[in-house]
Design a protein around this motif. Structure first.
Motif, PDB file in Angstrom:
ATOM      1  N   GLY A 282       0.772  -1.033  -0.101  1.00  0.00           N
ATOM      2  CA  GLY A 282       0.125   0.160   0.049  1.00  0.00           C
ATOM      3  C   GLY A 282       0.958   1.406   0.008  1.00  0.00           C
ATOM      4  O   GLY A 282       0.666   2.269  -0.645  1.00  0.00           O
ATOM      5  N   ASN A 283       1.950   1.228   0.728  1.00  0.00           N
ATOM      6  CA  ASN A 283       2.630   2.469   0.802  1.00  0.00           C
ATOM      7  C   ASN A 283       3.412   2.683  -0.419  1.00  0.00           C
ATOM      8  O   ASN A 283       3.734   4.128  -0.570  1.00  0.00           O
ATOM      9  CB  ASN A 283       3.811   2.159   2.287  1.00  0.00           C
ATOM     10  N   ILE A 284       3.965   1.688  -1.098  1.00  0.00           N
ATOM     11  CA  ILE A 284       4.660   1.834  -2.257  1.00  0.00           C
ATOM     12  C   ILE A 284       3.873   2.742  -3.388  1.00  0.00           C
ATOM     13  O   ILE A 284       4.341   3.534  -4.301  1.00  0.00           O
ATOM     14  CB  ILE A 284       5.199   0.661  -3.028  1.00  0.00           C
ATOM     15  N   GLN A 285       2.555   2.556  -3.391  1.00  0.00           N
ATOM     16  CA  GLN A 285       1.615   3.418  -4.280  1.00  0.00           C
ATOM     17  C   GLN A 285       1.517   4.851  -3.655  1.00  0.00           C
ATOM     18  O   GLN A 285       1.633   5.828  -4.725  1.00  0.00           O
ATOM     19  CB  GLN A 285       0.293   2.793  -4.103  1.00  0.00           C
ATOM     20  N   ARG A 310       7.239  -2.079  -8.239  1.00  0.00           N
ATOM     21  CA  ARG A 310       5.431  -2.352  -8.217  1.00  0.00           C
ATOM     22  C   ARG A 310       5.407  -3.206  -9.425  1.00  0.00           C
ATOM     23  O   ARG A 310       4.378  -4.115  -9.316  1.00  0.00           O
ATOM     24  CB  ARG A 310       5.073  -0.941  -8.410  1.00  0.00           C
ATOM     25  N   THR A 311       6.225  -2.917 -10.644  1.00  0.00           N
ATOM     26  CA  THR A 311       5.742  -4.052 -11.776  1.00  0.00           C
ATOM     27  C   THR A 311       6.144  -5.219 -11.316  1.00  0.00           C
ATOM     28  O   THR A 311       5.213  -6.309 -11.830  1.00  0.00           O
ATOM     29  CB  THR A 311       6.729  -3.389 -12.691  1.00  0.00           C
ATOM     30  N   LYS A 312       7.137  -5.470 -10.703  1.00  0.00           N
ATOM     31  CA  LYS A 312       7.365  -7.082 -10.201  1.00  0.00           C
ATOM     32  C   LYS A 312       6.432  -7.601  -9.212  1.00  0.00           C
ATOM     33  O   LYS A 312       6.082  -8.889  -9.345  1.00  0.00           O
ATOM     34  CB  LYS A 312       8.991  -7.033  -9.630  1.00  0.00           C
ATOM     35  N   LEU A 313       5.856  -6.815  -8.348  1.00  0.00           N
ATOM     36  CA  LEU A 313       4.993  -7.095  -7.389  1.00  0.00           C
ATOM     37  C   LEU A 313       3.534  -7.596  -7.842  1.00  0.00           C
ATOM     38  O   LEU A 313       3.013  -8.649  -7.576  1.00  0.00           O
ATOM     39  CB  LEU A 313       4.736  -5.871  -6.356  1.00  0.00           C
ATOM     40  N   PHE A 322       8.177 -10.760  -1.437  1.00  0.00           N
ATOM     41  CA  PHE A 322       7.748 -10.106  -0.357  1.00  0.00           C
ATOM     42  C   PHE A 322       8.504  -8.575  -0.343  1.00  0.00           C
ATOM     43  O   PHE A 322       9.788  -8.524  -0.241  1.00  0.00           O
ATOM     44  CB  PHE A 322       7.783 -10.752   0.739  1.00  0.00           C
ATOM     45  N   LEU A 323       7.701  -7.445  -0.339  1.00  0.00           N
ATOM     46  CA  LEU A 323       8.410  -6.118   0.101  1.00  0.00           C
ATOM     47  C   LEU A 323       8.353  -6.060   1.423  1.00  0.00           C
ATOM     48  O   LEU A 323       7.488  -5.521   2.252  1.00  0.00           O
ATOM     49  CB  LEU A 323       7.570  -5.265  -0.655  1.00  0.00           C
ATOM     50  N   THR A 366      19.794  -5.568  -9.302  1.00  0.00           N
ATOM     51  CA  THR A 366      20.178  -6.161  -7.804  1.00  0.00           C
ATOM     52  C   THR A 366      19.021  -6.998  -7.106  1.00  0.00           C
ATOM     53  O   THR A 366      19.247  -7.859  -6.602  1.00  0.00           O
ATOM     54  CB  THR A 366      20.012  -4.661  -6.935  1.00  0.00           C
ATOM     55  N   VAL A 367      17.666  -6.553  -7.707  1.00  0.00           N
ATOM     56  CA  VAL A 367      16.649  -7.456  -6.998  1.00  0.00           C
ATOM     57  C   VAL A 367      16.735  -8.784  -7.684  1.00  0.00           C
ATOM     58  O   VAL A 367      16.417  -9.984  -7.065  1.00  0.00           O
ATOM     59  CB  VAL A 367      15.053  -6.780  -7.138  1.00  0.00           C
ATOM     60  N   LYS A 368      17.090  -8.914  -9.021  1.00  0.00           N
ATOM     61  CA  LYS A 368      17.168 -10.276  -9.558  1.00  0.00           C
ATOM     62  C   LYS A 368      18.087 -11.266  -8.900  1.00  0.00           C
ATOM     63  O   LYS A 368      18.137 -12.358  -9.033  1.00  0.00           O
ATOM     64  CB  LYS A 368      17.474 -10.105 -11.094  1.00  0.00           C
ATOM     65  N   ARG A 369      19.183 -10.371  -8.305  1.00  0.00           N
ATOM     66  CA  ARG A 369      20.190 -11.468  -7.742  1.00  0.00           C
ATOM     67  C   ARG A 369      19.636 -12.117  -6.466  1.00  0.00           C
ATOM     68  O   ARG A 369      19.961 -13.399  -6.407  1.00  0.00           O
ATOM     69  CB  ARG A 369      21.412 -10.676  -7.211  1.00  0.00           C
ATOM     70  N   ALA A 370      18.890 -11.680  -5.904  1.00  0.00           N
ATOM     71  CA  ALA A 370      18.130 -12.210  -4.618  1.00  0.00           C
ATOM     72  C   ALA A 370      17.129 -13.257  -5.217  1.00  0.00           C
ATOM     73  O   ALA A 370      17.071 -14.614  -4.776  1.00  0.00           O
ATOM     74  CB  ALA A 370      17.311 -11.124  -3.849  1.00  0.00           C
TER      75      ALA A 370
END
Length: 607
Positions: A282-285, A310-313, A322-323, A366-370
């Protein structure tokens, strides 16, 4: 606000009103969920064409309306509960003061002044000592005989010699009344200002501008309720204490905190991952809307980064995403997990390094590495989760030569890791701290904090310029649990030490290239020191070195024009990437370590 208003005020009425808005928040949330997950899905499945597209567009609008209603009602709930809680204290103090006035037979006037009776005898005249009226907090004192008003002196003022024994008691009561009214006025002003912002105009169209306004509403309520938050949310407690606090809340209280203070709950270590994810989605929006409304190029990087997340979520993934944290501080904050870190037996948290910030490349890089680490680890043990932690300002340029950013970020990383341990459902989870590039220096700094990295069983250092200690045994998990990946062509793992660089420079000016070489050799006789201390891949450091591919050579010569040769630093960036042309060997080894299966690791001889 006066003492009569405060006396008549009933805090429970505001709490009851909060309950009503809380119910509206829940109904709007349920309606939005039904539209998004039932009605829209069925519509897409059963219908096609322009009419279906138009219907879906209207459903999206209706969903947005319910979402707006949910968020705003949640904010109103938090504001009303905060007011009800805070106003109770000055009301209680006023009641106690009024009760004392009644017990002493004093009169409380409409303006809060206290009238006290005559008492005692004047030793000179034999006349009764008159009573009077006093206003609280250095107000006026009035004689009952003359009606003359003069500045009131405190009973302990050396200039004051009152023979009437009631005077000091009356002053005390008047002061308490005035203080209670002043405190209540400040609380009322604060919450009234916030609540006025939450009014919606009739026929409101929920668009980007409206969401930007909602973001300011969140700030307004959080600001107004700052004292309430400090009293009710354990911000200054350990993640373990916060977990216990959250577990002991009612469902209604949890819903209120998520709705009214998403930016706090979503980033609070010790709160369960599912809860943080829900709050942050909710907060990211709201953050995106806030930045879009600014129309400022200075915030474009963060806006692009948030939109990428957000696109990935919205796209979904397997393992699920999970954000766990998001914010606009510094260069931006984002903590993303793949796989639930609370239900997984194996959890890793990776700290990125130089140049990392919340920008357009963050989600796909960076996120893709996780994601790759989680995917690889789950192939070995399905109960695995991998996290990327951007909870600090990574160096962007020359500041990479200092330890400042690492030292500042280490306490926040340890707090996060403590939260991971506190919320994990396994009795003895396997936790791995990972540092890449400058991020390894932060991990090194975190190990030197009191107690080391909470819960860490293994430490992985890849592309490291040094970690601030000279022995793997000094990292707090035992040298057999420290793992190092250093590609042959990764220039960062071969940086000269600061002493070597200084000696080489001095040697160059004294004897040219040979002098520079000789000076450097003398400064680092074991050839195992790099910028931030002993080379983690060296034998002297004492860690396990795992196999990596060498990576592309640093220089790609161009013939015949050598000046067109290009530098290639991909060897420094490929450690997590299993794709062909990257480093699937390193990625496989990282996955095995984080999955708690060191026997699957292929090793390499230390330097």
């Amino acid at each position: 606000m006066d003492h009569l208003t405060l006396k008549a005020l009933k805090p429970t009425e505001y709490a009851d009103a909060a309950d009503g808005y809380r119910a509206m928040n829940g109904m709007a949330d349920a309606a939005k969920d039904r539209i998004d997950n039932q009605i829209t899905a069925a519509m897409r499945k059963a219908n096609e064409g322009e009419a279906a597209d138009a219907a879906l567009k209207q459903l999206r609008k209706l969903s947005e309306n319910f979402h707006y209603t949910q968020v705003e009602c949640g904010l109103i709930t938090g504001a009303l509960d905060g007011f009800s809680s805070e106003i109770a204290a000055p009301k209680r103090r006023l009641t106690e003061a009024l009760d004392d006035a009644v017990a002493l037979a004093y009169t409380v006037n409409e303006n809060g002044a206290i009238t006290y009776p005559a008492s005692g005898t004047n030793e000179l005249t034999g006349e009764p000592i008159p009573g009077g009226t006093v206003l609280g907090n250095n107000g006026l004192v009035t004689s009952n005989n003359s009606g003359f008003q003069s500045p009131r002196l405190a009973p302990n003022d050396p200039r004051f010699k009152s023979p009437n024994p009631h005077y000091a008691k009356a002053v005390d009561i008047a002061d308490r009344i005035a203080h209670a009214v002043r405190e209540a006025q400040e609380i009322d002003d604060r919450y009234s200002k916030a609540l006025r912002k939450l009014k919606a105009a009739p026929g409101l169209n929920v668009n980007t501008e409206v969401w930007a306004d909602v973001a300011s509403d969140v700030d307004a309520v959080s600001s107004a309720a700052s004292d309430y938050i400090a009293d009710h949310v354990p911000l200054d407690k350990s993640p373990t204490d916060r977990k216990e606090w959250w577990d002991n809340l009612s469902d209604e209280e949890r819903a209120e905190y998520k709705a009214a203070f998403p930016e706090i709950i979503g980033n609070l270590d010790g709160i369960p991952a599912v809860v943080r994810d829900e709050a942050n989605r909710g907060n990211i929006q709201l953050l995106i809307a806030e930045l879009e409304a600014r129309h400022d190029e200075a915030f474009k990087d963060k806006l692009d980064g948030l939109k990428g997340i957000r696109t990935k979520l919205d796209s979904g993934s397997q393992p699920p995403m999970f954000l766990l944290g998001v914010g606009l501080e510094g260069n931006g904050r984002a903590i993303v997990a793949f796989g639930n870190p609370d239900t997984s037996k194996n959890v890793s948290a990776y700290v990125p390094g130089l140049g990392t910030k919340l920008n357009s490349g963050f989600a796909d890089g960076t996120v893709k590495r996780a994601f790759d680490t989680a995917k690889g680890a789950q192939g070995i043990d399905p109960s695995s989760s991998a996290i990327v932690w951007l909870g600090y300002d990574a160096p962007q340029s020359i500041d990479v030569m200092t330890t400042d950013d690492a030292e500042r970020g280490a306490p926040a990383y340890n707090s996060f890791m403590s939260g991971i341990s506190a919320t994990n459902e396994h009795a003895d989870p396997h936790i791995t701290a990972i540092g890449h590039s400058y991020g390894s220096r932060l991990v090194g700094a975190a190990t030197q904090e009191a107690g080391g990295i909470p819960g860490a069983d293994d430490i992985i250092l890849v592309g490291s310029p040094g970690v601030g200690v000279d022995k793997a045994a000094d990292l707090g998990v035992g040298k057999d649990h420290v793992w190092v990946g250093a590609a042959e062509n990764d220039i960062v793992t071969r940086l000269p030490s600061s002493k070597e660089a200084a000696a080489g420079t001095m040697g160059f000016f004294g004897g040219g290239p040979f002098g520079a070489y000789l000076g450097g050799e003398i400064a680092d006789r074991g050839d195992d020191d790099i910028w931030f201390g002993k080379d983690p891949a060296s034998k002297a450091f004492g860690a396990n070195r795992f196999e990596t591919l060498p990576g592309p050579e640093l220089v790609h010569p161009s013939f015949p024009d050598v000046l067109d040769s290009k530098l290639d630093i991909d060897a420094h960036s490929n450690y997590f990437s299993p794709e062909d042309g990257k480093d699937k060997v390193s990625a496989r080894n990282i996955a095995a370590i984080t999955a708690g299966q060191p026997g699957y690791v292929t090793r390499e001889t230390p330097r």
